[in-house]
Design an enzyme around this catalytic site. Structure first.
Site, PDB file in Angstrom:
ATOM      1  N   GLN A  11       0.822  -1.218   0.000  1.00 37.06           N
ATOM      2  CA  GLN A  11       0.000   0.000   0.000  1.00 37.06           C
ATOM      3  C   GLN A  11       0.850   1.260   0.000  1.00 37.06           C
ATOM      4  O   GLN A  11       0.577   2.225   0.724  1.00 37.06           O
ATOM      5  CB  GLN A  11      -0.969  -0.007   1.173  1.00 37.06           C
ATOM      6  CG  GLN A  11      -1.985  -1.140   1.050  1.00 37.06           C
ATOM      7  CD  GLN A  11      -3.100  -1.002   2.054  1.00 37.06           C
ATOM      8  OE1 GLN A  11      -2.853  -1.015   3.257  1.00 37.06           O
ATOM      9  NE2 GLN A  11      -4.312  -0.867   1.571  1.00 37.06           N
ATOM     10  N   ILE A  12       1.885   1.228  -0.818  1.00 39.57           N
ATOM     11  CA  ILE A  12       2.738   2.413  -0.958  1.00 39.57           C
ATOM     12  C   ILE A  12       2.229   3.254  -2.126  1.00 39.57           C
ATOM     13  O   ILE A  12       2.030   2.722  -3.219  1.00 39.57           O
ATOM     14  CB  ILE A  12       4.226   2.016  -1.151  1.00 39.57           C
ATOM     15  CG1 ILE A  12       5.107   3.264  -1.301  1.00 39.57           C
ATOM     16  CG2 ILE A  12       4.440   1.061  -2.333  1.00 39.57           C
ATOM     17  CD1 ILE A  12       6.607   2.971  -1.247  1.00 39.57           C
ATOM     18  N   LEU A  15       3.581   7.457  -6.371  1.00 43.03           N
ATOM     19  CA  LEU A  15       4.217   8.749  -6.623  1.00 43.03           C
ATOM     20  C   LEU A  15       4.360   9.503  -5.311  1.00 43.03           C
ATOM     21  O   LEU A  15       3.365   9.834  -4.660  1.00 43.03           O
ATOM     22  CB  LEU A  15       3.417   9.575  -7.634  1.00 43.03           C
ATOM     23  CG  LEU A  15       4.283  10.722  -8.140  1.00 43.03           C
ATOM     24  CD1 LEU A  15       4.596  10.560  -9.610  1.00 43.03           C
ATOM     25  CD2 LEU A  15       3.685  12.058  -7.847  1.00 43.03           C
ATOM     26  N   GLY A  16       5.601   9.735  -4.914  1.00 41.49           N
ATOM     27  CA  GLY A  16       5.867  10.428  -3.658  1.00 41.49           C
ATOM     28  C   GLY A  16       6.560  11.753  -3.915  1.00 41.49           C
ATOM     29  O   GLY A  16       6.907  12.081  -5.051  1.00 41.49           O
ATOM     30  N   GLY A  18       9.850  13.976  -3.243  1.00 40.92           N
ATOM     31  CA  GLY A  18      11.247  13.997  -2.810  1.00 40.92           C
ATOM     32  C   GLY A  18      11.540  15.285  -2.067  1.00 40.92           C
ATOM     33  O   GLY A  18      10.971  16.338  -2.387  1.00 40.92           O
ATOM     34  N   ASP A  43       9.237  11.372   0.920  1.00 44.77           N
ATOM     35  CA  ASP A  43      10.548  10.734   1.073  1.00 44.77           C
ATOM     36  C   ASP A  43      11.496  11.703   1.775  1.00 44.77           C
ATOM     37  O   ASP A  43      11.724  12.818   1.290  1.00 44.77           O
ATOM     38  CB  ASP A  43      11.111  10.356  -0.298  1.00 44.77           C
ATOM     39  CG  ASP A  43      12.433   9.617  -0.145  1.00 44.77           C
ATOM     40  OD1 ASP A  43      12.401   8.399   0.114  1.00 44.77           O
ATOM     41  OD2 ASP A  43      13.507  10.272  -0.238  1.00 44.77           O
ATOM     42  N   TYR A  48      19.277  15.348   4.523  1.00 45.60           N
ATOM     43  CA  TYR A  48      18.745  16.502   3.781  1.00 45.60           C
ATOM     44  C   TYR A  48      18.617  17.737   4.683  1.00 45.60           C
ATOM     45  O   TYR A  48      18.293  18.830   4.214  1.00 45.60           O
ATOM     46  CB  TYR A  48      17.385  16.179   3.136  1.00 45.60           C
ATOM     47  CG  TYR A  48      17.372  14.934   2.272  1.00 45.60           C
ATOM     48  CD1 TYR A  48      18.550  14.407   1.744  1.00 45.60           C
ATOM     49  CD2 TYR A  48      16.185  14.266   1.978  1.00 45.60           C
ATOM     50  CE1 TYR A  48      18.543  13.251   0.970  1.00 45.60           C
ATOM     51  CE2 TYR A  48      16.170  13.122   1.189  1.00 45.60           C
ATOM     52  CZ  TYR A  48      17.350  12.610   0.701  1.00 45.60           C
ATOM     53  OH  TYR A  48      17.333  11.469  -0.070  1.00 45.60           O
ATOM     54  N   LYS A  77      15.765   7.635   6.243  1.00 43.76           N
ATOM     55  CA  LYS A  77      16.975   6.856   5.972  1.00 43.76           C
ATOM     56  C   LYS A  77      17.971   6.969   7.117  1.00 43.76           C
ATOM     57  O   LYS A  77      17.938   7.916   7.901  1.00 43.76           O
ATOM     58  CB  LYS A  77      17.625   7.363   4.672  1.00 43.76           C
ATOM     59  CG  LYS A  77      16.582   7.574   3.564  1.00 43.76           C
ATOM     60  CD  LYS A  77      17.150   7.797   2.205  1.00 43.76           C
ATOM     61  CE  LYS A  77      16.010   8.028   1.216  1.00 43.76           C
ATOM     62  NZ  LYS A  77      15.563   9.428   1.119  1.00 43.76           N
ATOM     63  N   HIS A 110      20.962   4.547   3.777  1.00 41.38           N
ATOM     64  CA  HIS A 110      21.065   5.581   2.729  1.00 41.38           C
ATOM     65  C   HIS A 110      22.116   5.250   1.661  1.00 41.38           C
ATOM     66  O   HIS A 110      21.904   5.494   0.479  1.00 41.38           O
ATOM     67  CB  HIS A 110      21.360   6.939   3.384  1.00 41.38           C
ATOM     68  CG  HIS A 110      20.916   8.116   2.574  1.00 41.38           C
ATOM     69  ND1 HIS A 110      20.495   9.302   3.124  1.00 41.38           N
ATOM     70  CD2 HIS A 110      20.820   8.287   1.235  1.00 41.38           C
ATOM     71  CE1 HIS A 110      20.165  10.147   2.161  1.00 41.38           C
ATOM     72  NE2 HIS A 110      20.358   9.558   1.007  1.00 41.38           N
TER      73      HIS A 110
END
Ligand code: A2P
Length: 318
Positions: A11-12, A15-16, A18, A43, A48, A77, A110
């Protein structure tokens, strides 16, 4: 299982959003906007340096009742300086605190690259720890413990070669569910697709648009510009959409997940609407012909420090 079945099973949302390269300040409004227009997959990564703001945007959206936690898919990550087993859960706890979440949907290693714990970004060979001294499997056992504690639903990796992924898959008690890698028409990764399909592992495409906003030091002067590729532009014109939508529709048509980064409201919408673009067999064949094995992120930054135990050739196991 096909990739489509795996996506359904996990159930992912395929389209996410970034968040690499999204500056603090920008990322807060981008995530709020994305959630408001229907993105359900974000994500993230501590590397980041913006998880706190991503977390604020998520928390406010949940508090406002616009979305329930269970309907979101949040990936983060493990940074390279926390591969030692005793550092894995504390690193995850820091990410959970920044993201203001009780659990992650997906927690990824990562890079198959390890640093000493006090190093954020290495400058000297001594800043690294080789994988011989700190094997991935030791890190993985600590990741498995995070699943067992209910801190993360699934675990996986990023930037793993077929060779590294196969070795991990063989030894893992909880199998990796995802490999997040650079993937786009210039780097189609077909061997990886076959391996992952055969072993029930999903793939996420990072830099699906060619990652044009990378810092200068990560760019080559003569690199090809994916969003200006004549074949992509021709197919886009045929469908009456922008080039970005074709690149994303291609990733989705192959059964891979894609996480385009944007901080721009108009492009956030454009990218989300790529799920409606249906490429036909002719389009797929034409795009299939564009592969040149070209990496925008070639990993050379892990070998550049004098004395680094990592080389680009070993990284991708060529
Ligand atoms: P912006 O954030 O201003 O929209 P990638 O996901 O491959 O790393 O690419 C991200 C880069 O592509 C960013 O510079 C982003 O800029 C830009 N971008 C995102 N969506 C689109 C789009 N639909 N068309 C063109 N450029 C885009």
């Amino acid at each position: 299982m096909t990739f489509q079945e795996l996506i359904k099973d996990l159930q992912i949302p395929p389209l996410g959003l970034g968040t690499w390269k999204s500056a603090r300040g920008d990322v807060y409004t981008a995530v709020k906007e994305a959630l408001a227009i229907g993105y359900r997959h974000i994500d993230c990564a501590p590397a980041y340096e913006n998880e706190n703001e991503v977390g604020a945007a998520i928390a406010e959206t949940i508090e406002a009742g616009a979305v329930a936690r269970k309907d979101l898919w949040i990936t983060s990550k493990l940074w390279n300086n926390a591969h030692a087993p005793e550092h894995v859960e504390p690193a995850l706890q820091k990410t959970l605190a920044d993201l203001k979440l009780e659990y992650l949907d997906l927690f990824l290693i990562h890079w198959p690259v390890a640093f000493r714990h006090d190093v954020g970004f290495p400058r000297r060979g001594e800043d690294y720890i080789s994988l011989a001294d700190l094997p991935t499997l030791a890190t993985w056992r600590a990741m498995e413990a995070c699943v067992e504690k209910g801190l993360v639903r699934h675990i996986g990796v990023c930037n793993f070669s077929v060779k590294k992924l196969a070795a991990l898959h063989r030894e893992a008690k909880i199998k990796p569910k995802m490999n997040q890698i650079e993937m786009h028409p210039y780097l189609q990764q077909n061997r990886m697709l076959d391996f992952c399909r055969e072993n029930g592992i999903l793939l996420t495409a990072y830099s699906p648009l060619g990652s044009g906003d990378r810092p200068k030091g990560m760019k080559k002067a003569d690199e090809p510009i994916l969003l200006q590729d004549p074949t992509i532009l021709r197919i886009a014109a045929r469908h009456g959409v922008q080039a970005g939508a074709i690149l994303l529709a291609w990733a989705l048509a192959r059964g891979t997940v894609a996480i385009p980064k944007s901080i721009n409201p108009e492009r956030l919408r454009q990218n989300l609407s790529a799920v409606e673009v249906k490429l036909d067999a002719g389009d797929m064949l034409e795009i299939g012909g564009l592969d040149k094995g070209y990496r925008y992120l070639d990993g050379s930054f892990w070998q550049s420090a004098p004395g680094s135990p990592y080389t680009v050739a070993d990284l991708w196991d060529k």
